[in-house]
Design a protein around this motif. Structure first.
Motif, short mmCIF file in Angstrom:
data_model
loop_
_atom_site.label_atom_id
_atom_site.label_comp_id
_atom_site.label_asym_id
_atom_site.label_seq_id
_atom_site.Cartn_x
_atom_site.Cartn_y
_atom_site.Cartn_z
N PHE A 66 -7.58 3.83 -4.11
CA PHE A 66 -8.39 3.22 -5.18
C PHE A 66 -7.97 3.84 -6.52
O PHE A 66 -8.74 4.54 -7.16
N THR A 67 -6.73 3.57 -6.90
CA THR A 67 -6.18 4.13 -8.13
C THR A 67 -5.95 3.03 -9.17
O THR A 67 -6.23 1.84 -8.93
N ILE A 68 -5.42 3.45 -10.33
CA ILE A 68 -5.14 2.51 -11.39
C ILE A 68 -4.11 1.47 -10.97
O ILE A 68 -4.09 0.34 -11.47
N LEU A 69 -3.24 1.82 -10.04
CA LEU A 69 -2.22 0.88 -9.57
C LEU A 69 -2.86 -0.30 -8.85
O LEU A 69 -2.52 -1.46 -9.11
N GLU A 70 -3.78 -0.01 -7.92
CA GLU A 70 -4.45 -1.09 -7.20
C GLU A 70 -5.29 -1.96 -8.14
O GLU A 70 -5.31 -3.19 -8.03
N PHE A 71 -5.97 -1.28 -9.09
CA PHE A 71 -6.79 -2.03 -10.04
C PHE A 71 -5.93 -2.94 -10.91
O PHE A 71 -6.24 -4.12 -11.11
N SER A 72 -4.81 -2.42 -11.43
CA SER A 72 -3.92 -3.21 -12.29
C SER A 72 -3.29 -4.35 -11.51
O SER A 72 -3.14 -5.46 -12.03
N TYR A 73 -2.93 -4.09 -10.25
CA TYR A 73 -2.32 -5.13 -9.43
C TYR A 73 -3.30 -6.28 -9.18
O TYR A 73 -2.95 -7.46 -9.31
N SER A 74 -4.54 -5.94 -8.86
CA SER A 74 -5.55 -6.97 -8.60
C SER A 74 -5.85 -7.78 -9.85
O SER A 74 -5.95 -9.01 -9.80
N LEU A 75 -6.00 -7.08 -10.99
CA LEU A 75 -6.28 -7.77 -12.24
C LEU A 75 -5.09 -8.64 -12.66
O LEU A 75 -5.26 -9.80 -13.08
N GLY A 76 -3.89 -8.10 -12.53
CA GLY A 76 -2.69 -8.86 -12.90
C GLY A 76 -2.49 -10.08 -12.03
O GLY A 76 -2.01 -11.12 -12.51
N LEU A 77 -2.86 -9.97 -10.76
CA LEU A 77 -2.73 -11.11 -9.85
C LEU A 77 -3.64 -12.26 -10.30
O LEU A 77 -3.21 -13.42 -10.35
N THR A 120 0.83 -1.21 0.00
CA THR A 120 0.00 0.00 0.00
C THR A 120 0.86 1.25 0.00
O THR A 120 0.62 2.19 -0.78
N SER A 121 1.87 1.29 0.86
CA SER A 121 2.76 2.46 0.91
C SER A 121 3.55 2.63 -0.37
O SER A 121 3.78 3.75 -0.84
N VAL A 122 3.96 1.51 -0.96
CA VAL A 122 4.70 1.57 -2.23
C VAL A 122 3.83 2.17 -3.33
O VAL A 122 4.28 3.05 -4.09
N PHE A 123 2.57 1.71 -3.43
CA PHE A 123 1.67 2.25 -4.45
C PHE A 123 1.38 3.73 -4.20
O PHE A 123 1.30 4.51 -5.16
N GLU A 124 1.21 4.11 -2.94
CA GLU A 124 0.97 5.52 -2.63
C GLU A 124 2.15 6.38 -3.05
O GLU A 124 1.98 7.48 -3.60
N GLU A 125 3.37 5.89 -2.80
CA GLU A 125 4.56 6.64 -3.15
C GLU A 125 4.71 6.75 -4.67
O GLU A 125 5.02 7.83 -5.20
N ILE A 126 4.48 5.64 -5.37
CA ILE A 126 4.60 5.67 -6.84
C ILE A 126 3.54 6.60 -7.44
O ILE A 126 3.84 7.40 -8.34
N TYR A 127 2.32 6.55 -6.94
CA TYR A 127 1.24 7.39 -7.46
C TYR A 127 1.55 8.86 -7.23
O TYR A 127 1.31 9.70 -8.12
N TYR A 128 2.09 9.18 -6.08
CA TYR A 128 2.42 10.58 -5.77
C TYR A 128 3.57 11.08 -6.64
O TYR A 128 3.55 12.22 -7.13
N VAL A 129 4.58 10.22 -6.85
CA VAL A 129 5.73 10.62 -7.67
C VAL A 129 5.31 10.86 -9.12
O VAL A 129 5.77 11.80 -9.77
N VAL A 130 4.41 10.01 -9.65
CA VAL A 130 4.01 10.12 -11.06
C VAL A 130 2.99 11.23 -11.28
O VAL A 130 3.10 12.01 -12.24
N THR A 131 2.00 11.36 -10.39
CA THR A 131 0.92 12.31 -10.62
C THR A 131 1.04 13.58 -9.77
O THR A 131 0.42 14.60 -10.12
N GLY A 132 1.78 13.49 -8.69
CA GLY A 132 1.88 14.65 -7.79
C GLY A 132 0.68 14.80 -6.89
O GLY A 132 0.55 15.80 -6.19
N LEU A 133 -0.19 13.82 -6.88
CA LEU A 133 -1.40 13.86 -6.06
C LEU A 133 -1.37 12.74 -5.03
O LEU A 133 -0.81 11.67 -5.28
N PRO A 134 -1.99 12.96 -3.87
CA PRO A 134 -2.04 11.88 -2.88
C PRO A 134 -3.00 10.78 -3.33
O PRO A 134 -4.01 11.04 -3.98
N SER A 135 -2.68 9.56 -2.97
CA SER A 135 -3.51 8.41 -3.36
C SER A 135 -4.60 8.18 -2.33
O SER A 135 -4.37 8.32 -1.12
N ASP A 136 -5.79 7.85 -2.82
CA ASP A 136 -6.89 7.51 -1.91
C ASP A 136 -7.04 6.01 -1.72
O ASP A 136 -7.98 5.54 -1.09
#
Length: 209
Positions: free
Chosen positions: A146-157, A128-144
């Motif tokens: 429920f972003t594309i990262l969590e969706f892609s991770y769940s689907l890829g799993l 969770t912290s890794v996804f929040e950090e990656i999302y903030y670095v790429v978009t500059g916005l805080p993660s809630d």
């Protein structure tokens, strides 16, 4: 008179539901004399008298003796292992409700067990912290959360699990056996070898149990 050729290929383990076990139940037989082949296939290799499920270890030598009793001049060629197993299972009426209950129980155990293992892994490596950090670095916005990262991770799993096990319902990606089929085959082979070895030990008086 020519000497009849008999070829016998014995199965390593055979499940039967009748007390009178014939040669055709435990082996495939070919003979140059078709009438002799029919008589040999009908030979009784074991009559089960116990009223319980049990695995009986038999020797191919006994099959050779039976064949020679019927045709002393036959040339018997045996292919395969020297010992085989007759796995007797009492005939039982199928209970559909009980079968569905067992299937549902196994599915629930697998589902919640896998979910628990995935959750503990994610918490252990702090995904969770890794996804929040990656999302903030790429978009500059805080993660809630429920972003594309969590969706892609769940689907890829899910896709990764299906691809690895090569099996989803009746659909398979390719014709290769699935990892589960391979493990079940190895398990069955180990069980068969252990039953045969234990029988040999008991006969020789060196049973470790």
């Amino acid at each position: 008179m020519s000497q009849p050729e008999v070829y016998v290929s014995v199965r390593e383990i055979t499940e039967v539901h009748k007390k009178k076990v014939q040669l055709k139940d435990v082996a495939e037989l070919w003979c140059s004399d078709s009438s002799l082949a029919a008589r040999l296939n009908a030979l009784t290799v074991r009559t089960i008298r116990e009223e319980k499920d049990f695995r009986y270890v038999e020797s191919v030598l006994d099959l050779i003796r039976l064949i020679r009793d019927v045709s002393p001049s036959a040339s018997v060629n045996v292919m395969g292992q020297a010992d085989y197993i007759i796995d007797y299972r009492r005939p039982k009426q199928k209970n559909r409700a009980w079968e569905w209950m067992k299937t549902a129980f196994v599915c629930l155990v697998c589902f919640f067990g896998a979910a628990f293992a995935i959750m503990t892994f994610n918490n252990d490596v702090d995904v969770t912290s890794v996804f929040e950090e990656i999302y903030y670095v790429v978009t500059g916005l805080p993660s809630d959360g429920f972003t594309i990262l969590e969706f892609s991770y769940s689907l890829g799993l899910a896709v990764g699990i299906i691809a690895f096990f090569n099996h989803f319902s009746k659909w398979k990606i390719n014709t290769d056996p699935t990892p589960l089929e391979v493990e079940m085959r190895l398990y069955e082979d180990n069980i068969t070898k252990t039953v045969i070895q234990n029988a040999d030990r008991k006969e020789s008086g060196t049973d470790v149990t």
